[in-house]
Design a protein around this motif. Structure first.
Motif, PDB file in Angstrom:
ATOM      1  N   GLN A  18       1.045  -1.559  -0.139  1.00  0.00           N
ATOM      2  CA  GLN A  18       0.004   0.054   0.087  1.00  0.00           C
ATOM      3  C   GLN A  18       0.874   1.258   0.546  1.00  0.00           C
ATOM      4  O   GLN A  18       0.828   2.444  -0.758  1.00  0.00           O
ATOM      5  CB  GLN A  18      -0.949   0.075   0.838  1.00  0.00           C
ATOM      6  N   ALA A  19       1.993   1.201   0.674  1.00  0.00           N
ATOM      7  CA  ALA A  19       2.913   2.055   0.198  1.00  0.00           C
ATOM      8  C   ALA A  19       3.643   2.647  -0.959  1.00  0.00           C
ATOM      9  O   ALA A  19       3.645   4.044  -1.292  1.00  0.00           O
ATOM     10  CB  ALA A  19       3.884   2.336   1.622  1.00  0.00           C
ATOM     11  N   LEU A  20       3.882   1.717  -1.186  1.00  0.00           N
ATOM     12  CA  LEU A  20       4.144   1.340  -2.399  1.00  0.00           C
ATOM     13  C   LEU A  20       3.311   2.134  -3.135  1.00  0.00           C
ATOM     14  O   LEU A  20       3.446   2.746  -4.367  1.00  0.00           O
ATOM     15  CB  LEU A  20       4.771   0.637  -2.981  1.00  0.00           C
ATOM     16  N   ILE A  21       2.213   1.709  -3.119  1.00  0.00           N
ATOM     17  CA  ILE A  21       0.520   1.862  -4.399  1.00  0.00           C
ATOM     18  C   ILE A  21       0.949   3.613  -4.778  1.00  0.00           C
ATOM     19  O   ILE A  21       0.629   4.557  -5.298  1.00  0.00           O
ATOM     20  CB  ILE A  21       0.053   1.463  -4.250  1.00  0.00           C
ATOM     21  N   ASN A  22       0.769   3.814  -2.951  1.00  0.00           N
ATOM     22  CA  ASN A  22       0.917   5.588  -2.473  1.00  0.00           C
ATOM     23  C   ASN A  22       2.039   6.138  -3.334  1.00  0.00           C
ATOM     24  O   ASN A  22       1.503   7.129  -4.077  1.00  0.00           O
ATOM     25  CB  ASN A  22       0.682   5.101  -0.837  1.00  0.00           C
ATOM     26  N   SER A  23       3.320   5.584  -3.377  1.00  0.00           N
ATOM     27  CA  SER A  23       4.585   6.454  -3.365  1.00  0.00           C
ATOM     28  C   SER A  23       4.119   6.321  -5.692  1.00  0.00           C
ATOM     29  O   SER A  23       4.714   7.608  -6.100  1.00  0.00           O
ATOM     30  CB  SER A  23       5.540   5.245  -3.303  1.00  0.00           C
ATOM     31  N   VAL A  24       3.382   5.444  -6.070  1.00  0.00           N
ATOM     32  CA  VAL A  24       3.407   5.062  -7.241  1.00  0.00           C
ATOM     33  C   VAL A  24       3.083   6.656  -8.207  1.00  0.00           C
ATOM     34  O   VAL A  24       2.748   7.299  -8.888  1.00  0.00           O
ATOM     35  CB  VAL A  24       3.444   3.935  -7.642  1.00  0.00           C
ATOM     36  N   ARG A  25       1.508   6.249  -7.382  1.00  0.00           N
ATOM     37  CA  ARG A  25       0.832   7.089  -7.252  1.00  0.00           C
ATOM     38  C   ARG A  25       1.114   9.176  -6.902  1.00  0.00           C
ATOM     39  O   ARG A  25       0.814   9.527  -7.809  1.00  0.00           O
ATOM     40  CB  ARG A  25      -1.152   6.921  -6.171  1.00  0.00           C
ATOM     41  N   ASP A  26       1.515   8.928  -6.479  1.00  0.00           N
ATOM     42  CA  ASP A  26       2.090  10.309  -5.615  1.00  0.00           C
ATOM     43  C   ASP A  26       3.014  11.065  -6.553  1.00  0.00           C
ATOM     44  O   ASP A  26       3.060  12.227  -7.034  1.00  0.00           O
ATOM     45  CB  ASP A  26       2.490  10.331  -4.172  1.00  0.00           C
ATOM     46  N   GLU A  27       4.540   9.910  -6.815  1.00  0.00           N
ATOM     47  CA  GLU A  27       5.872  10.604  -6.943  1.00  0.00           C
ATOM     48  C   GLU A  27       6.418   9.834  -8.651  1.00  0.00           C
ATOM     49  O   GLU A  27       6.546  10.183  -9.276  1.00  0.00           O
ATOM     50  CB  GLU A  27       6.628   9.959  -6.166  1.00  0.00           C
ATOM     51  N   GLY A  28       5.413   8.726  -9.426  1.00  0.00           N
ATOM     52  CA  GLY A  28       5.549   8.199 -10.157  1.00  0.00           C
ATOM     53  C   GLY A  28       6.445   6.853  -9.833  1.00  0.00           C
ATOM     54  O   GLY A  28       7.206   7.046  -8.858  1.00  0.00           O
ATOM     55  N   VAL A  29       6.742   6.178 -11.108  1.00  0.00           N
ATOM     56  CA  VAL A  29       7.509   5.403 -11.066  1.00  0.00           C
ATOM     57  C   VAL A  29       8.976   5.219 -10.363  1.00  0.00           C
ATOM     58  O   VAL A  29       9.075   4.200  -9.860  1.00  0.00           O
ATOM     59  CB  VAL A  29       7.240   3.714 -12.252  1.00  0.00           C
ATOM     60  N   PRO A  30       9.691   6.500 -11.178  1.00  0.00           N
ATOM     61  CA  PRO A  30      11.004   6.701 -11.371  1.00  0.00           C
ATOM     62  C   PRO A  30      11.007   6.620  -9.577  1.00  0.00           C
ATOM     63  O   PRO A  30      12.121   6.429  -8.966  1.00  0.00           O
ATOM     64  CB  PRO A  30      10.992   7.789 -11.550  1.00  0.00           C
ATOM     65  N   SER A  31      10.135   7.109  -8.281  1.00  0.00           N
ATOM     66  CA  SER A  31      10.521   7.241  -7.001  1.00  0.00           C
ATOM     67  C   SER A  31      10.484   6.001  -6.063  1.00  0.00           C
ATOM     68  O   SER A  31      10.523   5.509  -5.525  1.00  0.00           O
ATOM     69  CB  SER A  31       9.265   8.120  -6.339  1.00  0.00           C
ATOM     70  N   ALA A  32       9.606   4.706  -7.164  1.00  0.00           N
ATOM     71  CA  ALA A  32      10.075   3.723  -6.318  1.00  0.00           C
ATOM     72  C   ALA A  32      11.610   3.047  -5.749  1.00  0.00           C
ATOM     73  O   ALA A  32      12.429   2.612  -6.844  1.00  0.00           O
ATOM     74  CB  ALA A  32       9.192   2.041  -6.855  1.00  0.00           C
ATOM     75  N   SER A  33      11.545   2.941  -4.716  1.00  0.00           N
ATOM     76  CA  SER A  33      12.981   2.611  -4.551  1.00  0.00           C
ATOM     77  C   SER A  33      13.236   2.364  -2.889  1.00  0.00           C
ATOM     78  O   SER A  33      11.336   2.855  -1.820  1.00  0.00           O
ATOM     79  CB  SER A  33      13.977   3.637  -4.107  1.00  0.00           C
ATOM     80  N   VAL A  34      13.846   1.392  -2.662  1.00  0.00           N
ATOM     81  CA  VAL A  34      13.299   0.077  -1.065  1.00  0.00           C
ATOM     82  C   VAL A  34      13.843   1.934  -0.361  1.00  0.00           C
ATOM     83  O   VAL A  34      12.769   1.801   1.202  1.00  0.00           O
ATOM     84  CB  VAL A  34      15.303   0.068  -0.979  1.00  0.00           C
ATOM     85  N   GLU A  35      14.431   2.622  -0.332  1.00  0.00           N
ATOM     86  CA  GLU A  35      14.663   4.005   0.456  1.00  0.00           C
ATOM     87  C   GLU A  35      13.147   4.441   0.680  1.00  0.00           C
ATOM     88  O   GLU A  35      13.130   5.342   2.047  1.00  0.00           O
ATOM     89  CB  GLU A  35      15.731   5.281   0.146  1.00  0.00           C
ATOM     90  N   GLU A  36      12.922   4.890  -0.600  1.00  0.00           N
ATOM     91  CA  GLU A  36      11.577   5.989  -0.538  1.00  0.00           C
ATOM     92  C   GLU A  36      10.615   5.223   0.897  1.00  0.00           C
ATOM     93  O   GLU A  36       9.762   5.757   0.855  1.00  0.00           O
ATOM     94  CB  GLU A  36      11.130   6.227  -1.733  1.00  0.00           C
ATOM     95  N   LEU A  37      10.259   3.783   0.061  1.00  0.00           N
ATOM     96  CA  LEU A  37       9.737   3.450   0.595  1.00  0.00           C
ATOM     97  C   LEU A  37       9.562   2.907   2.338  1.00  0.00           C
ATOM     98  O   LEU A  37       8.718   2.941   2.839  1.00  0.00           O
ATOM     99  CB  LEU A  37       9.356   1.437   0.111  1.00  0.00           C
TER     100      LEU A  37
END
Length: 198
Positions: A18-37
């Motif tokens: 769910q946190a990753l879904i929110n990250s992709v929704r808010d910041e886009g796929v490039p934001s998907a990283s272990v650190e950001e999550l």
């Protein structure tokens, strides 16, 4: 019955997804990283890194989580007695998408990214094939209730159409905003009736 450790792992997986879904929704796929999550869920990256080490794995986790409940729903509908008709099943499927706009936005980005990321394409294809399989099995059960001469043949011919209608709804929710599932399915009914009248 799942072990306590298994339940904790499933809960952690759902929370991370769910946190990753929110990250992709808010910041886009490039934001998907272990650190950001990790920052989103308030843990150190090492707690995630030993489970999911690449962006592909993280995005696969998100896609799997978003489609897991949707796939289970079709299986449940196929086991109901009586099996509900396809229009009612499709409306339930579309009405029951949690946080539909956020889910649609994230799914559309992941589907798009899978075009250029071979490993993600493979995992996304696997998730979609599971969903297609569940829809097909539901339709076999639905047509099996009637006197149809070839319930399996008709069911598997119709399964990609149902999947396309669901994907089309998701894409439109992402690109056009919130849509009424009941109205969408009502339009499908009218269109099919018109097609059958010629």
């Amino acid at each position: 019955m799942p072990s306590t450790t298994g339940k904790i792992r499933d809960s952690q997986r759902a929370r991370l997804a769910q946190a990753l879904i929110n990250s992709v929704r808010d910041e886009g796929v490039p934001s998907a990283s272990v650190e950001e999550l990790a920052s989103r869920v308030g843990i150190v990256p090492e707690e995630i890194g030993h489970l999911y080490t690449t962006k592909d794995e993280l995005l696969h986790l998100a896609a799997e989580e978003m489609l897991h409940d949707r796939t289970a729903l079709w299986r449940d509908l196929g086991e109901a007695a009586p099996v509900p008709p396809p229009d009612a099943a499709l409306e339930l499927f579309l009405s029951d998408i949690p946080d539909a706009k956020a889910t649609a936005d994230a799914l559309l980005q992941i589907w798009g990214e899978s075009v250029v990321m071979p490993q993600l394409r493979d995992s996304t294809s696997t998730s979609m094939e599971r969903l297609h399989q569940a829809i097909g099995e539901y339709l076999v059960a639905w047509f099996g209730q009637s006197d149809n001469e070839d319930p399996e043949g008709v069911a598997w011919a119709c399964a990609p159409v149902i999947l396309s209608l669901a994907q089309g709804f998701i894409m439109q929710v992402s690109t056009r905003g919130q849509m009424d599932p009941a109205r969408y399915v009502a339009g499908v009914r009218v269109l099919l009736a018109e097609m059958g009248s010629h």
